[in-house]
Write an enzyme that holds these catalytic residues in place. Structure first.
Site, PDB file in Angstrom:
ATOM      1  N   LYS A 186       1.786  -4.102  11.812  1.00  0.00           N
ATOM      2  CA  LYS A 186       0.987  -3.108  12.529  1.00  0.00           C
ATOM      3  C   LYS A 186      -0.218  -3.763  13.224  1.00  0.00           C
ATOM      4  O   LYS A 186      -0.558  -4.907  12.933  1.00  0.00           O
ATOM      5  CB  LYS A 186       0.553  -1.998  11.561  1.00  0.00           C
ATOM      6  CG  LYS A 186       1.750  -1.267  10.918  1.00  0.00           C
ATOM      7  CD  LYS A 186       2.474  -0.367  11.894  1.00  0.00           C
ATOM      8  CE  LYS A 186       3.909   0.022  11.581  1.00  0.00           C
ATOM      9  NZ  LYS A 186       4.257   0.650  10.355  1.00  0.00           N
TER      10      LYS A 186
HETATM   11  C1  PLP Z   1       5.335   1.601   9.589  1.00  0.00           C
HETATM   12  C2  PLP Z   1       5.506   3.076   9.741  1.00  0.00           C
HETATM   13  C3  PLP Z   1       5.368   3.939   8.647  1.00  0.00           C
HETATM   14  C4  PLP Z   1       5.275   3.445   7.239  1.00  0.00           C
HETATM   15  O1  PLP Z   1       4.178   2.651   6.997  1.00  0.00           O
HETATM   16  P1  PLP Z   1       4.053   1.872   5.590  1.00  0.00           P
HETATM   17  O2  PLP Z   1       2.623   1.449   5.564  1.00  0.00           O
HETATM   18  O3  PLP Z   1       4.995   0.704   5.659  1.00  0.00           O
HETATM   19  O4  PLP Z   1       4.403   2.814   4.515  1.00  0.00           O
HETATM   20  C5  PLP Z   1       5.397   5.302   8.879  1.00  0.00           C
HETATM   21  N1  PLP Z   1       5.586   5.810  10.105  1.00  0.00           N
HETATM   22  C6  PLP Z   1       5.781   5.009  11.181  1.00  0.00           C
HETATM   23  C7  PLP Z   1       5.976   5.638  12.522  1.00  0.00           C
HETATM   24  C8  PLP Z   1       5.768   3.620  11.028  1.00  0.00           C
HETATM   25  O5  PLP Z   1       6.015   2.823  12.076  1.00  0.00           O
END
Ligand code: PLP
Length: 383
Positions: A186
């Protein structure tokens, strides 16, 4: 040339920040987390921010704090990561999938309105790829929806959009809560982590419990005042608190995220210009949004996507798919039946899309190479 799909941009200073935490007696949730929570609250001018150990656990804790459970319906877009739907499913609620706008690939107030029933408790707009959904429009629509039997809550999935805005407004302004992810790929990362912001003081108080098993006192507070303090459990919660050890990676990234956005946007714009004349489908850029440009998906034609992945992989370029339609996965198909006819845009996009590398450390020579390979080897497949 080999081009990774993603490389983090953490510096040796991050290692020092972690080493500083190791000097403390307790390395889990404590002073570092509280300082980062204050930093996040200030960034969003939100009264409450809580760090969590993933978007998934943070969103689940938020739904539990909202009292969502069996018999309730949670509206979720079909074009998203499975986690968005999974957290609703794990509360025992039913997921109601809605399709997305064919140009922005986001849910709109109109698409959501058609799915609202007397059992709808929560709507989850997903700010996919970094562009924000119309949350203000959703709020206004839900406030006047004839089928609504109670105030329907909005939980923003802002995993792709920490630094993006819509009409100059950041996530968390028009909703009950916005949840962020600090997962490894992210825009801000601490390996695994996330945050929840809310303007609702009562929800925040319940979240403090559902974030930690439902316990009435934080682990760190159990020893406050130099003695052991008893706790009670009022409601069911999850284990979603973030350790200080990981939170130590965040302050610098949050402080610099706005300054880093223009380079991400320039990189995305470079892709858009390079592919403007070609056969690929690109996500429409909304004029009211400043996108966080989390990832850069392209659309081919159904049937050619996997061949395109193969040619890019063999050229040494890492790619992923964001996303195959969630109701089309085996679990959701077996649970809710075939939803292809109700979510055709998400279904078709899920069969035709792949995502190209985009991150601050991507060198312009690497991006040139990706562009060249796409134009030379993927264009013929897309026609
Ligand atoms: C990465 C992601 C998540 C989950 O995030 P985590 O921190 O890995 O639990 C949820 N929604 C979207 C759209 C994502 O890209």
């Amino acid at each position: 040339m080999k081009v990774d799909f993603y490389r983090h941009a953490l510096t040796p200073a991050a290692g020092q920040a972690m080493a500083d935490v190791l000097a403390n007696a307790i390395i889990t949730t404590g002073g570092v987390c509280r300082a980062v929570e204050a930093q996040i609250a200030a960034y969003f001018t939100a009264p409450h921010a809580l760090l969590v150990n993933s978007w998934t656990n943070g969103a689940l804790a938020t739904l539990l704090a909202m009292g969502v459970g069996r018999g309730d319906e949670v509206i979720v877009p079909a074009n998203t990561f499975v986690a968005s739907a999974n957290v609703a499913e794990m509360t025992g609620a039913n997921v109601v999938f809605v399709d997305v706008d064919p140009n922005s690939l986001l849910v709109t107030p109109e698409l959501v309105a058609a799915a609202v029933t007397p059992r709808t408790r929560v709507v989850m707009p997903v700010h996919l790829y970094g562009q924000m959904c119309d949350v203000a429009g959703l709020r206004a629509m839900l406030d006047h929806h004839p089928a609504a039997t109670q105030r329907i809550r909005i939980l923003e999935d802002a995993a792709h959009c920490f630094e993006g805005t819509r009409d100059g407004v950041r996530p968390g302004r028009h909703s009950d809560a916005a949840v962020f992810s600090f997962y490894a790929t992210k825009n801000i990362t601490c390996g695994e982590g996330g945050a929840v912001i809310t303007r609702d003081g009562e929800l925040h108080a319940r979240l403090l419990e559902t974030r930690l098993h439902g316990m009435s006192a934080m682990a760190a507070d159990r020893f406050a005042g130099g003695r052991y303090n008893h706790w009670d459990m009022m409601r069911l919660g999850v284990k979603a608190n973030l350790p200080d050890l990981l939170a130590a990676l965040l302050p610098d990234q949050i402080a610099t995220i706005d300054a880093r956005l223009p380079s991400r946007q320039a990189m995305a714009e470079r892709y858009r210009k390079a592919f403007a004349d070609g056969p690929l489908r690109l996500v429409a850029k909304l004029s009211e949004c400043s996108s966080a440009e989390h990832i850069f998906p392209i659309g081919l034609s159904v049937g050619n996507r996997d061949a395109a992945i193969a040619v890019l992989n063999s050229a040494g370029i890492g790619v992923t798919v964001n996303y195959r339609s969630v109701p089309g996965t085996t679990y959701y198909r077996e649970r809710y039946g075939d939803m292809t006819g109700r979510t055709p845009i998400s279904h078709a996009w899920g069969l035709a899309t792949l995502t190209l590398p985009l991150y601050p450390g991507l060198a312009s020579a690497e991006q040139d190479y990706v562009i060249e390979m796409v134009r030379e080897r993927v264009y013929p497949l897309a026609r």
